[in-house]
Design an enzyme around this catalytic site. Structure first.
Site, short mmCIF file in Angstrom:
data_model
loop_
_atom_site.label_atom_id
_atom_site.label_comp_id
_atom_site.label_asym_id
_atom_site.label_seq_id
_atom_site.Cartn_x
_atom_site.Cartn_y
_atom_site.Cartn_z
N PRO A 50 -7.76 29.51 -41.27
CG PRO A 50 -9.99 29.19 -40.71
CD PRO A 50 -8.60 28.88 -40.25
CG ASN A 51 -11.02 32.72 -44.76
OD1 ASN A 51 -11.20 32.31 -45.91
ND2 ASN A 51 -11.86 32.45 -43.78
NE ARG B 237 -9.90 37.16 -43.75
CZ ARG B 237 -9.77 36.68 -42.51
NH1 ARG B 237 -8.61 36.32 -42.04
NH2 ARG B 237 -10.83 36.53 -41.77
CE1 TYR C 74 -8.24 39.86 -39.48
CE2 TYR C 74 -9.74 40.05 -41.36
CZ TYR C 74 -9.49 39.64 -40.06
OH TYR C 74 -10.48 39.04 -39.34
CG ASN D 231 -4.22 34.31 -36.44
OD1 ASN D 231 -5.33 33.95 -36.07
ND2 ASN D 231 -4.00 35.46 -37.06
CB ALA E 225 -12.98 31.72 -38.37
CD GLU F 143 -5.48 33.33 -28.67
OE1 GLU F 143 -5.29 33.51 -27.43
OE2 GLU F 143 -6.62 33.23 -29.17
CG HIS G 65 -6.32 36.69 -32.52
ND1 HIS G 65 -6.82 35.71 -33.33
CD2 HIS G 65 -6.29 36.17 -31.27
CE1 HIS G 65 -7.11 34.65 -32.62
NE2 HIS G 65 -6.80 34.89 -31.36
NE ARG H 55 -12.88 42.18 -36.29
CZ ARG H 55 -12.49 41.29 -37.19
NH1 ARG H 55 -11.32 40.65 -37.05
NH2 ARG H 55 -13.24 41.02 -38.23
#
Ligand code: DQA
Length: 147
Positions: A9-10, A17, A22, A73, A76, A97, A99, A106
């Site tokens: 998502p996103n 964003r 990012y 990825n 969320a 994976e 990110h 974070r």
């Protein structure tokens, strides 16, 4: 060798964003970068992006028998989704994976990765390059161990 790159998502809003976190490049820029790298590496690449958890589960299930590995990825859903973890375990395809941001530095709620528990490697905090590293790692892994 066929690899599926899944984004959660996103990530379709990359560029717009939170550019401080990012970056300013778009999702299309990301796909172009990965496509070029895969062409050079002689890898067949497929892409899937969704804002919906179940659609990501479906994409992982449908990768079985079609793709040799997955780069994911989960965005969320990384931090919440046992369903995505279970789907990765169910198909048992080698998965890496990624990110874009350094999730370790974070918020506390980003410190857990469910999907990561089913992945053979994780890249975080490398920006878009993390996807390229993931693809190279997966190619090496598939060539050496499980082609
Ligand atoms: C992300 C990190 C996640 O915590 C976040 O929810 C995202 C993107 C990353 O690529 O840095 O949407 O997966």
């Amino acid at each position: 060798m066929k690899i599926l790159v899944i984004n959660g998502p996103n990530l379709n809003l990359l560029g717009l964003r939170e550019p401080d976190i990012y970056g300013k490049k778009s999702y299309s820029d990301l796909l172009r970068l990965i496509s070029t790298a895969c062409e050079n590496e002689k890898i067949d690449v497929g892409f899937f992006q969704s804002n919906h958890e179940g659609a990501i589960v479906d994409a992982i299930q449908q990768a079985y028998g079609v793709y040799d590995g997955i780069v994911i990825n989960p965005a969320a859903y990384t931090h919440t989704s046992v369903a995505i973890l279970d789907a990765l375990k169910a198909v048992a395809l080698p998965a890496v994976e990624v990110h874009i941001s350094d999730v370790d530095s974070r918020e506390e709620f980003r410190q857990i990765s469910y999907a990561g528990k089913a992945c053979i490697q994780t890249y975080k905090g490398l920006g878009f390059d993390g996807y390229i590293e993931a693809i190279r790692f997966l190619k090496k892994y598939l060539t050496e161990n499980h082609a």
